[in-house]
Write a protein that holds these residues in place. Structure first.
Motif, PDB file in Angstrom:
ATOM      1  N   GLY A 147       0.843  -1.182  -0.120  1.00  0.00           N
ATOM      2  CA  GLY A 147      -0.008   0.080  -0.043  1.00  0.00           C
ATOM      3  C   GLY A 147       0.874   1.368  -0.140  1.00  0.00           C
ATOM      4  N   LYS A 148       0.212   2.396   0.441  1.00  0.00           N
ATOM      5  CA  LYS A 148       0.919   3.700   0.399  1.00  0.00           C
ATOM      6  C   LYS A 148       0.609   4.639   1.593  1.00  0.00           C
ATOM      7  N   ASP A 296      -3.888  -2.037  -0.461  1.00  0.00           N
ATOM      8  CA  ASP A 296      -4.751  -2.626  -1.546  1.00  0.00           C
ATOM      9  C   ASP A 296      -5.157  -4.157  -0.948  1.00  0.00           C
ATOM     10  N   ASN A 342      -2.997   3.955  -6.063  1.00  0.00           N
ATOM     11  CA  ASN A 342      -3.234   2.615  -5.460  1.00  0.00           C
ATOM     12  C   ASN A 342      -3.822   1.824  -6.686  1.00  0.00           C
TER      13      ASN A 342
END
Length: 385
Positions: A147-148, A296, A342
């Motif tokens: 993810g971010k 995600d 994403n």
């Protein structure tokens, strides 16, 4: 007798010889058939033995039960919640959901000691060369997820945005572009019948610019809140709308749980992490910096998803003092510079939502219209597109 008649007669009298299979070939064929039948029943027996052993482990051992409940928790957060009953039973499913909400309420009982110390120009002079960018983005990952991490260095740059038209939600990417934001993530939950809702009707409360835009309860009805006050301090927990206005809360949506309080994680282990799923969560560091974790999920080979316990550990490693969960699943999205950066889980693409956290260079100059003004929440049809 004529020669031609004699030839015809001979031809008619010729017998066709059919070659019979030898006894040896017949025996080989029977042996092959017998071997295949034996192999089939042998394989079936092995599978039955394996299935029995797995069932005993899955339902009767501690490790199997832990996995079973983790799978059930994961299903609870999807449109296939009813499938969880096949794993733990309908009664246990109801108990599980109720237990989580009671647990979320318990988390709110921990008093916020206001350990966030916001930097202001008056108290902390900052040289131009030392000024941080408005947003920073870092990759984050764990055993089963990627993810971010969106870092917002000025908490006052955040606003809650809502759709531009009545009757239908709006994609976060559309809100970012329409309002000229630097970045945006999904925010609060919404009424979503059969997981096919139009994204227009929020759940609970929506506050933007210090004003209540939407409230499906009374002014003294407590809601699980994730918001920011006039000083830029993150507010998370269970509050009445009247309390939030008195506290000077400027931006807020309803979601739960608050899972880091005073720098201490409230979720004790993975088993209480509310399953594996795409996630959007929000946190604040001691200096006021806001962090959003965008995870995600539901994409084998890329990212399966994370538990709230996973997110809690990431936030604590980054110095979070306060943290809370936002809407996730198919709603999870991160937009930066008008691009989705994403990989959202929704098979239908980016979802239509009622709220988003947007980052602005000049938030005071942004006009966000209240599209729910004058509408009766009980008369909104969230399934009509």
């Amino acid at each position: 007798m004529p020669a031609n008649l004699s030839s015809s007669t001979k031809t008619a009298q010729t017998k066709v010889t059919v070659k019979k299979p030898s006894p040896r070939a017949s025996k080989k064929k029977k042996k092959r058939t017998s071997a295949l039948v034996t192999l089939f029943f042998y394989t079936l027996s092995i599978l039955m033995m394996f299935g029995t052993a797995f069932s005993l482990w899955f339902f009767l051992t501690e490790s199997g039960t832990n996995l079973r409940y983790l799978m059930a928790d994961t299903l609870i957060s999807t449109q296939h919640r009813h499938w969880a009953a096949y794993l733990i039973g309908e009664t246990e499913l109801t108990k599980r959901v109720d237990r989580y909400w009671k647990q979320f309420d318990t988390y709110t009982e921990v008093k916020d000691e206001r350990l966030v110390h916001l930097n202001t120009p008056e108290t902390t002079p900052v040289k131009a060369a030392e000024k941080k960018p408005l947003v920073e983005i870092e990759p984050i990952e764990g055993k089963n997820f990627k993810g971010k991490l969106l870092i917002v260095n000025d908490p006052k740059s955040l606003r809650i945005a809502v759709p531009g038209k009545v009757g239908k939600g709006e994609k976060v990417s559309s809100m970012v572009k329409r309002l000229g934001a630097v970045a945006g993530v999904n925010a609060g939950g919404f009424v979503d019948p059969e997981w096919m809702g139009n994204g227009f009707q929020p759940t609970g409360l929506v506050i933007s610019g210090g004003k209540i835009y939407y409230n499906d309860g009374g002014m003294n009805t407590p809601n699980h809140i994730v918001g920011i006050d006039k000083d830029g301090r993150m507010i998370a927990g269970k509050y009445k709308p009247t309390e939030l206005l008195q506290m000077g809360v400027q931006e807020a949506v309803t979601f739960a749980p608050r899972f880091i309080v005073n720098g201490v994680g409230q979720i004790k282990n993975q088993a209480d992490g509310w399953g594996i799923a795409p996630r959007t969560c929000m946190a604040q560091k001691e200096d006021g910096t806001i962090m959003f974790a965008i995870i995600d999920g539901r994409q084998p080979g890329h990212s399966i998803g994370a538990t709230l316990y996973d997110i809690q550990n990431i936030f604590l490693e980054h110095g979070a003092i306060t943290a809370a969960n936002l809407d996730g699943g198919s709603s999870t999205v991160l937009v930066h510079n008008n691009e989705i950066i994403n990989k959202p889980a929704s098979e239908y693409g980016e979802r239509y939502l009622p709220t988003a956290w947007l980052v602005f260079d000049n938030p005071q100059s942004v006009t966000i219209k209240n599209i729910w003004e004058g509408l009766d929440p009980s008369k909104i049809d969230p399934s009509k597109w």
